[in-house]
Design an enzyme around this catalytic site. Structure first.
Site, PDB file in Angstrom:
ATOM      1  N   LYS A 164      20.719  30.372  42.036  1.00 36.31           N
ATOM      2  CA  LYS A 164      20.411  29.650  43.262  1.00 36.31           C
ATOM      3  C   LYS A 164      18.944  29.206  43.291  1.00 36.31           C
ATOM      4  CE  LYS A 164      24.373  29.862  45.528  1.00 36.31           C
ATOM      5  NZ  LYS A 164      25.286  30.241  44.454  1.00 36.31           N
ATOM      6  N   THR A 165      18.622  28.314  44.229  1.00 36.76           N
ATOM      7  CA  THR A 165      17.256  27.815  44.362  1.00 36.76           C
ATOM      8  C   THR A 165      16.274  28.962  44.529  1.00 36.76           C
ATOM      9  OG1 THR A 165      18.188  25.846  45.423  1.00 36.76           O
ATOM     10  CG2 THR A 165      15.808  26.180  45.621  1.00 36.76           C
TER      11      THR A 165
END
Length: 364
Positions: A164-165
């Site tokens: 994920k970011t």
């Protein structure tokens, strides 16, 4: 991480509490509750919002499996809605048509690089008396009208899966909400019904609520990693925007490219965040094989629409019921994309795609 080992408190401890505070500051949420995964965050949020057994929850037909499985795990029944092909998010008109007497919740998903049209979806939800919760697992940093993803309805979630970011080194997640009652219920449900962080804080949920808790606590090792990475988040988001712009500049005029990510944010109070960079082509499977043969990895998001997953076969959906979701599942592929991607690697990806599509067009 050394502090965690020295403390002997490996989950649901000081590091988790500090992360909750810092995430609340970053997102603007009044309450952030750390849990062990984005999937459990969805389950606990739905339960805390009053989902009853058999309640219909309207979800997009194109998303990661956890969007629908969380509904089932919480006791609900997924009701699928086709997507807007430009944003890959739930289409408001399709939502309006999909509401049934069983429907009680609507759960939009913010996928890939932009948010769902929450204003339009909320208008449909109000008209039908639906509770809005957000699967914002991919959407850290995304905002509309200055409001962070996950805070446009009763609550939302974040996933910190490593890709994920903002990623941990294992599974972790969080619930975001401005509602103190929902926050208190989620906080208790994640910890066997306890309201605090020790064995003495039991029970926190009244017997009238009939909501047994679970073991969904966040590990402090994951919280420590996330606390170290959080100060770099804005830098990484900016780098992702640069890479997305570079990909678009190189790919937008190639024959055979059917769709590239498009900007949706319109004002300074809006922001898109590129979690992945997704393209669509009718030659998707052959392109994936060709790139793999050149040592270039890809990811197919998502190869089978949720309504056509075997576990939902009893719902009776047929091919053609969700045309936009089915087209995306057939044509979409994510390219190599992360803040440390060297420019030379991006150029090689684009050159390889260009030569493949030119050859495909010639042979066709």
């Amino acid at each position: 991480m050394d502090d965690v080992f020295d403390s002997g408190k490996f989950s649901h401890g000081k590091q988790v509490g500090q992360l909750e505070t810092e995430l609340a500051h970053y997102t603007g949420a009044r309450h952030v509750i750390g849990v062990n995964s984005g999937t459990d965050a969805l389950v606990l949020l739905l339960r805390a919002c009053g989902l009853r057994p058999g309640d219909g929850v309207l979800v997009p037909a194109y998303s990661f499996f956890a969007t629908a499985s969380a509904v089932v795990l919480a006791g609900g029944r997924p009701q699928f809605v086709d997507i807007d092909p430009g944003t890959y998010a739930m289409d408001p008109e399709a939502l309006d048509a999909a509401v049934t007497p069983r429907s009680r919740f609507v759960m939009p998903v913010h996928l890939f690089h932009t948010m769902a049209d929450m204003a339009a979806l909320d208008a449909v939800a109000r008209r039908h008396g639906l509770t809005v919760v957000e699967d914002s697992a991919e959407a850290i940093g995304m905002r509309r009208r200055g409001v962070h993803a996950g805070l446009h309805g009763r609550g939302g979630v974040l996933s910190f899966f490593p890709s994920k970011t903002l990623g941990a080194i294992g599974d972790a997640g969080a619930v975001l909400t401005d509602d103190p009652e929902i926050a208190d219920t989620v906080a208790a449900l994640r910890h066997h019904g306890r309201g605090g962080r020790t064995l003495n804080d039991f029970p926190a949920i009244s017997t009238e609520s009939a909501l047994p808790g679970a073991n969904s606590k966040m590990d402090d090792i994951q919280a420590a990693v996330l606390l170290a990475k959080l100060p770099l988040l804005e830098e990484h988001i900016a780098r992702r925007a640069e890479l997305a712009a570079a990909y678009t500049a190189r790919l937008r005029d190639l024959p055979g490219i059917l769709r590239l990510p498009r900007a949706v944010a319109q004002t300074p109070d809006d922001r898109d965040v590129h979690y992945v960079y997704l393209i669509e082509t009718e030659h998707r499977d052959a392109l994936v094989d060709h790139l793999e043969g050149q040592g270039i990895g890809t990811e197919v998001y998502y190869p089978l629409p949720l309504p056509h997953q075997p576990v939902f076969g009893h719902l009776g959906h047929r091919p053609g019921d969700f045309p936009h979701a089915e087209a995306a599942a057939r044509r979409a592929v994510a390219l190599p994309f992360h803040p440390d991607l060297p420019p030379g690697d991006l150029d090689r990806v684009c050159d390889t795609i260009g030569s493949f599509l030119a050859t495909t067009r010639t042979t066709a």
